[in-house]
Scaffold this active site. Structure first.
Site, PDB file in Angstrom:
ATOM      1  N   ASP A  49       0.840  -1.201   0.000  1.00  9.58           N
ATOM      2  CA  ASP A  49       0.000   0.000   0.000  1.00  9.58           C
ATOM      3  C   ASP A  49       0.872   1.247   0.000  1.00  9.58           C
ATOM      4  OD1 ASP A  49      -2.948   1.157   0.988  1.00  9.58           O
ATOM      5  OD2 ASP A  49      -1.261   2.304   1.778  1.00  9.58           O
ATOM      6  N   TYR A  54       3.125   9.981  -0.627  1.00 10.13           N
ATOM      7  CA  TYR A  54       4.240   9.373   0.108  1.00 10.13           C
ATOM      8  C   TYR A  54       5.579   9.582  -0.606  1.00 10.13           C
ATOM      9  CZ  TYR A  54       0.515   6.637   2.437  1.00 10.13           C
ATOM     10  OH  TYR A  54      -0.601   6.230   3.122  1.00 10.13           O
ATOM     11  N   LYS A  79      -3.078   5.976  -4.092  1.00 12.36           N
ATOM     12  CA  LYS A  79      -4.151   6.905  -3.732  1.00 12.36           C
ATOM     13  C   LYS A  79      -3.960   8.242  -4.437  1.00 12.36           C
ATOM     14  CE  LYS A  79      -3.671   4.893   0.886  1.00 12.36           C
ATOM     15  NZ  LYS A  79      -2.247   4.509   0.805  1.00 12.36           N
ATOM     16  N   HIS A 112      -7.746   9.694  -1.340  1.00 21.30           N
ATOM     17  CA  HIS A 112      -7.007   9.711  -0.066  1.00 21.30           C
ATOM     18  C   HIS A 112      -7.789  10.393   1.057  1.00 21.30           C
ATOM     19  CE1 HIS A 112      -2.544   9.336   1.251  1.00 21.30           C
ATOM     20  NE2 HIS A 112      -3.347   9.109   2.262  1.00 21.30           N
TER      21      HIS A 112
END
Length: 287
Positions: A49, A54, A79, A112
């Site tokens: 994930d 990120y 996401k 998200h």
């Protein structure tokens, strides 16, 4: 290989999601992340994930490539971030994620956060799903009223909702709503994100001694007993292994009742109804 890591839940469209995955939030060091993914693959993980925000999607791709798995063996999630929301913007962001992850489809794609344009974002994701680019579409950090907004707009409901969940914040009302509506509950921060003394609690230690398990393993098993997908994160090989050793014991109803006493309704992450925060994170930073 731990065969339990192949256990899965089935979405309402028939696609299966592995119950346990590796989360990679805050993993910014390339070599650490690649090593973590390779260790996870060795121990049997097949679910990973990540998210655009990120800033490590390309590292995930590299780690999976070096692990030797074929694309079909992996369940891969990303996401769409708040400043990429909107119909056309979502399609562009999705393609960017595909490029960084070196794949031509995603197993799961999530909104998200419920930022202002999430209805338009969802319309784009439905089209991507119908085009075969995404196997499962879902949301993250959505409250009941956000899910009802999608329903009232006449749109298909999400197959997954990934939300902060741990024994101090079990989200019972939302959990029950998703169960009633066939939406899979996926837990982020399943161990409380290290922001409390949860794993030092005497109740978890006592239950752990009964099964020769750590408090963290007891908590992760608690999630599985509730029917939740979990994505604990770690860069440490021994912790990644420990987090996978959940399939050789079960919790009794008495255990579950005791763990319920840990509920303090404490949210450690962001509040999905904090509109000021959502607006601020919906503005794309200038470079």
């Amino acid at each position: 290989m731990n065969q339990g890591l192949l256990d899965s839940y089935t979405c309402y469209n028939g696609v299966e999601i592995p119950k346990l995955g590796l989360g990679v939030f805050l993993m910014k060091d390339e070599s650490e992340l690649i090593d973590a993914i390779k260790s996870a693959v060795e121990f049997g993980y097949r679910h990973f994930d990540t998210a655009k925000i990120y800033e490590n999607e390309e590292y995930v791709a590299r780690g999976l490539k070096e692990s030797g798995l074929s694309r079909e063996e992996v369940f891969l999630t990303s996401k769409v971030w708040n400043y990429d929301q909107g119909y056309e913007e979502t399609k562009r962001a999705f393609q960017e994620s595909l490029d960084k992850l070196e794949t031509d489809y995603l197993d799961l794609y999530l909104i998200h956060w419920p930022a202002e344009k999430f209805i338009d974002t969802w319309r784009a994701m439905i089209e991507l799903y119908e085009a075969g680019k995404i196997k499962v579409i879902g949301v993250s950090n959505f409250q009941i009223h956000h899910l009802e907004e999608l329903k009232n707009a006449g749109l298909v409901q999400p197959m997954v909702n990934q939300i902060e969940t741990h024994p101090e914040f079990p989200q019972k009302e939302l959990h029950d709503y998703m169960k009633e509506n066939g939406i899979i509950h996926e837990a982020w921060g399943p161990l409380g994100q290290g922001k409390s003394d949860l794993l030092n609690h005497s109740i978890l230690a006592k239950i752990g001694r009964k099964y020769f398990k750590t408090p963290a393993q007891v908590v992760l098993r608690w999630h599985l007993e509730r029917g939740e997908v979990i994505i604990p994160k770690s860069i440490h090989r021994n912790r990644i292994k420990e987090n996978s050793e959940l399939f050789d014991f079960s919790l009794t109803q008495e255990d579950m009742d005791e763990i319920a006493l840990l509920n303090t309704e404490t949210r450690y992450g962001g509040d999905p109804d904090n509109q000021e925060r959502l607006r601020a994170t919906s503005i794309k930073p200038t470079k």
